[in-house]
Design an enzyme around this catalytic site. Sequence first.
Site, mmCIF file in Angstrom:
data_model
loop_
_atom_site.group_PDB
_atom_site.id
_atom_site.type_symbol
_atom_site.label_atom_id
_atom_site.label_comp_id
_atom_site.label_asym_id
_atom_site.label_seq_id
_atom_site.Cartn_x
_atom_site.Cartn_y
_atom_site.Cartn_z
ATOM 1 N N ASP A 14 0.829 -1.210 0.000
ATOM 2 C CA ASP A 14 0.000 0.000 0.000
ATOM 3 C C ASP A 14 0.865 1.263 0.000
ATOM 4 O O ASP A 14 1.960 1.268 0.561
ATOM 5 C CB ASP A 14 -0.904 -0.014 1.241
ATOM 6 N N HIS A 31 2.684 3.498 -8.980
ATOM 7 C CA HIS A 31 2.431 2.094 -9.323
ATOM 8 C C HIS A 31 3.615 1.503 -10.083
ATOM 9 O O HIS A 31 3.954 0.325 -9.905
ATOM 10 C CB HIS A 31 1.153 1.977 -10.159
ATOM 11 N N GLU A 61 -12.247 -4.255 -4.715
ATOM 12 C CA GLU A 61 -12.631 -2.837 -4.559
ATOM 13 C C GLU A 61 -11.865 -1.934 -5.531
ATOM 14 O O GLU A 61 -12.333 -0.853 -5.897
ATOM 15 C CB GLU A 61 -12.379 -2.362 -3.116
ATOM 16 N N LEU A 125 10.136 -20.857 -4.429
ATOM 17 C CA LEU A 125 9.063 -20.007 -3.884
ATOM 18 C C LEU A 125 7.749 -20.183 -4.662
ATOM 19 O O LEU A 125 7.765 -20.226 -5.898
ATOM 20 C CB LEU A 125 9.499 -18.530 -3.977
HETATM 21 C C1 FPP Z 1 -1.839 0.374 -3.307
HETATM 22 O O1 FPP Z 1 -1.426 1.686 -3.508
HETATM 23 C C2 FPP Z 1 -1.462 -0.496 -4.377
HETATM 24 C C3 FPP Z 1 -2.299 -0.992 -5.323
HETATM 25 C C4 FPP Z 1 -3.717 -0.679 -5.454
HETATM 26 C C5 FPP Z 1 -1.845 -1.910 -6.310
HETATM 27 C C6 FPP Z 1 -0.603 -2.671 -5.958
HETATM 28 C C7 FPP Z 1 0.048 -2.868 -7.199
HETATM 29 C C8 FPP Z 1 1.361 -2.785 -7.441
HETATM 30 C C9 FPP Z 1 2.420 -2.610 -6.431
HETATM 31 C C10 FPP Z 1 1.784 -2.875 -8.807
HETATM 32 C C11 FPP Z 1 1.484 -4.201 -9.428
HETATM 33 C C12 FPP Z 1 2.317 -5.240 -8.845
HETATM 34 C C13 FPP Z 1 2.827 -6.221 -9.537
HETATM 35 C C14 FPP Z 1 3.670 -7.184 -8.806
HETATM 36 C C15 FPP Z 1 2.645 -6.388 -10.978
HETATM 37 P P1 FPP Z 1 -2.524 2.820 -3.496
HETATM 38 O O2 FPP Z 1 -2.737 3.247 -4.903
HETATM 39 O O3 FPP Z 1 -3.740 2.352 -2.782
HETATM 40 O O4 FPP Z 1 -1.789 3.929 -2.687
HETATM 41 P P2 FPP Z 1 -2.478 5.043 -1.797
HETATM 42 O O5 FPP Z 1 -3.165 4.304 -0.673
HETATM 43 O O6 FPP Z 1 -1.321 5.857 -1.335
HETATM 44 O O7 FPP Z 1 -3.424 5.793 -2.688
#
Ligand code: FPP
Length: 250
Positions: A14, A31, A61, A125
């Site tokens: 996150d 991202h 969500e 893994l």
């Molecule tokens: C949360 O950050 C993250 C996500 C919604 C997506 C997680 C995805 C990645 C790390 C990229 C894809 C991963 C791989 C391995 C291909 P947020 O956008 O909710 O951050 P915020 O809470 O600060 O808005």
Amino acid sequence: MNLTIPKKLAIIMDGNGRWAERRGLPRSYGHIKGTRVAKKIILDCAELGVETLALYAFSTENWNRPQQEVNLLMRILNRYLHRETENLVKKNIRFSVVGQLSKLPSDILRAIEHAIDRTSHCSGLHLIFGLSYGGRWEITEACRSIAEKIQSGELKVHQINEKLFEEHLMTPKDFSPDLVIRTSGEIRVSNFLLWQIAYSEFYFTPTLWPDFSKSDLLLAFENYRRRHRRFGLIDSAIVNHDQAASLKVL
Ligand code: FPP
């Protein structure tokens, strides 16, 4: 640093958006950086001897985010799978996914199938992506599947117990994380692996995911080493983490 490596690890990645916003950049940069970090942490986990790693890559969500962001996350995922599948094979990492896959675009589904197929023989893994995943959805689907079997006569009501229920979940059998890490300072579970985390240890760090590094991971493992896992028993009954992890509490 004294470490205990959790055999089964789950990470809620996150803070990508906030990482970018704090730098005056579009959220997409967060991202993209977050994906690079995920790539590194996956390899670190493989080298450190983690057996199963579940990453929350896209929640049920997350479909409600602006279409542009959803599209970008899908593109990132597609690119990750295309670029990384052979690397996963090289590193002996077996890939799988859990989630409502029918909602994913067909090009991603193909890339997922290819990655699962190419890495199916890998014995290192086990990497699981939560994609279009929600714990409540998974539990609801398990209920639906059990109800259908009862309706068709394949199962009797008295046969329902925790073991049977667990067998109807989509995550691999016995996947109960030893440790759940969540970055970005939020202290919540956000619908990840609700059934499976009943006895997990939690580690919350204020570090935003794009800043998360191997040293943060080691810090989490060091913190985990100091936990006393009792699984509802008394202190003297538990000697070490390995014993604790092998306990089956049903
Ligand atoms: C949360 O950050 C993250 C996500 C919604 C997506 C997680 C995805 C990645 C790390 C990229 C894809 C991963 C791989 C391995 C291909 P947020 O956008 O909710 O951050 P915020 O809470 O600060 O808005």
